[in-house]
Design an enzyme around this catalytic site. Structure first.
Site, PDB file in Angstrom:
ATOM      1  N   GLU A  41       1.011  -1.259  -0.062  1.00 35.63           N
ATOM      2  CA  GLU A  41      -0.009   0.130  -0.164  1.00 35.63           C
ATOM      3  C   GLU A  41       0.858   1.297   0.061  1.00 35.63           C
ATOM      4  O   GLU A  41       1.864   1.315   0.852  1.00 35.63           O
ATOM      5  CB  GLU A  41      -0.916   0.037   1.272  1.00 35.63           C
ATOM      6  CG  GLU A  41      -1.910  -1.129   1.250  1.00 35.63           C
ATOM      7  CD  GLU A  41      -2.755  -1.184   0.235  1.00 35.63           C
ATOM      8  OE1 GLU A  41      -2.811  -0.218  -0.465  1.00 35.63           O
ATOM      9  OE2 GLU A  41      -3.560  -2.097  -0.250  1.00 35.63           O
ATOM     10  N   ARG A  87     -20.823   2.679   5.853  1.00 37.14           N
ATOM     11  CA  ARG A  87     -21.607   1.333   6.079  1.00 37.14           C
ATOM     12  C   ARG A  87     -20.534   0.536   6.800  1.00 37.14           C
ATOM     13  O   ARG A  87     -21.265  -0.070   7.736  1.00 37.14           O
ATOM     14  CB  ARG A  87     -21.956   0.907   4.741  1.00 37.14           C
ATOM     15  CG  ARG A  87     -22.590  -0.209   4.777  1.00 37.14           C
ATOM     16  CD  ARG A  87     -23.025  -0.528   3.251  1.00 37.14           C
ATOM     17  NE  ARG A  87     -21.836  -0.419   2.235  1.00 37.14           N
ATOM     18  CZ  ARG A  87     -21.135  -1.722   2.272  1.00 37.14           C
ATOM     19  NH1 ARG A  87     -21.351  -2.738   3.146  1.00 37.14           N
ATOM     20  NH2 ARG A  87     -19.965  -1.552   1.630  1.00 37.14           N
ATOM     21  N   CYS A  94      -8.202  -1.533   7.729  1.00 36.96           N
ATOM     22  CA  CYS A  94      -6.851  -1.563   7.284  1.00 36.96           C
ATOM     23  C   CYS A  94      -6.181  -0.121   6.930  1.00 36.96           C
ATOM     24  O   CYS A  94      -5.111   0.042   7.591  1.00 36.96           O
ATOM     25  CB  CYS A  94      -6.728  -2.480   5.969  1.00 36.96           C
ATOM     26  SG  CYS A  94      -6.885  -4.219   6.824  1.00 36.96           S
ATOM     27  N   HIS A 117      -1.400  -5.582   1.954  1.00 34.94           N
ATOM     28  CA  HIS A 117      -2.495  -6.372   1.871  1.00 34.94           C
ATOM     29  C   HIS A 117      -2.150  -7.696   1.520  1.00 34.94           C
ATOM     30  O   HIS A 117      -1.182  -7.838   0.426  1.00 34.94           O
ATOM     31  CB  HIS A 117      -3.719  -5.652   1.156  1.00 34.94           C
ATOM     32  CG  HIS A 117      -4.496  -4.892   1.993  1.00 34.94           C
ATOM     33  ND1 HIS A 117      -4.900  -3.714   1.745  1.00 34.94           N
ATOM     34  CD2 HIS A 117      -5.333  -5.507   3.091  1.00 34.94           C
ATOM     35  CE1 HIS A 117      -5.822  -3.275   2.545  1.00 34.94           C
ATOM     36  NE2 HIS A 117      -6.237  -4.203   3.204  1.00 34.94           N
TER      37      HIS A 117
END
Ligand code: PCA
Length: 213
Positions: free
Chosen positions: A81, A91, A144, A167
């Site tokens: 990343e 959500r 994350c 990841h």
């Protein structure tokens, strides 16, 4: 004195029985890699608790480097990343027990931080070992990303300290329950993360620049 690398993984979430990030971190716990000792920490998939656990560990361990790991089902390779953004998705945050819907992770803090691990060198090292690896421009807007952002923000006063996030795809076992999903074995992912830690640890071993008087 030996250097310390904090290696974080997450507990299982979303109905999974395992999380490859913790399986890999647990395997490497206490291992000495290129002169640095790995200290593994399991993190909760919960916005508030993750920040507390992470900042607490940074305070007690004062690690020389931090590498976060997380599961990203559907990815085909170890994903380095490159950016963490100051945003959480409404959500999924509710699902994760937080009330911070569609808001910044840390109010008033910078919009984003770039990773501080040597991404290009890690990509080269993994490719040499024939371990699938890619760069990623988004860690998502879930836990994350929040963990990566929190680690980079908390250590912003130490810009030379390597801090980053990788990841991981599903394990081969998880993929048995996800039709057509890509996967890797835990062994191969652990070998890749160990290689990445080796690259990071060697940057720590370099003599630091001192202000000659
Ligand atoms: N992956 C999720 C949260 C925990 C994990 O392992 C994410 O990508 O945000």
């Amino acid at each position: 004195m030996a250097r310390t690398i904090l290696l974080t993984g997450f507990e299982p979430f979303g109905g999974e029985r395992v999380n490859p990030s913790w399986q890999v971190a647990a395997r490497l716990d206490r291992k000495e890699i290129s002169g640095a000792q790995v200290r593994a920490l399991s993190l909760p998939v919960n916005l508030r608790r993750v920040a507390r656990a992470l900042t607490g560990a940074i305070e007690t361990l004062t690690p020389d480097a931090i590498l976060g790991l997380g599961q990203a089902g559907g990815r085909t390779a170890l994903s380095l990343e490159q950016v963490a953004i100051n945003l959480v998705d409404e959500r999924r945050t509710r699902e994760a027990g937080g009330a911070v819907g569609g808001k910044p992770i840390i109010a008033g803090a910078p919009d984003a931080y770039f990773t501080r691990i040597p991404v290009a060198a890690i990509v080269r090292a993994l490719k040499r070992r024939e371990i699938p690896v890619e760069r990623s421009l988004s860690a998502g807007i879930f836990i994350c990303n929040a963990a990566m952002y929190t680690a980079l923000h908390t250590t912003r006063g130490r810009p030379d300290a390597p801090v980053g996030f990788i990841h991981l795809p599903y394990t081969a076992g998880q993929a048995a329950n996800h039709r057509a999903a890509p996967s890797m074995t835990v062994e191969l992912m652990a070998a890749g993360v160990e290689t990445a830690i080796g690259v990071i640890a060697r940057t720590l071993a370099r003599p630091r620049r001192t202000n000659a008087t």
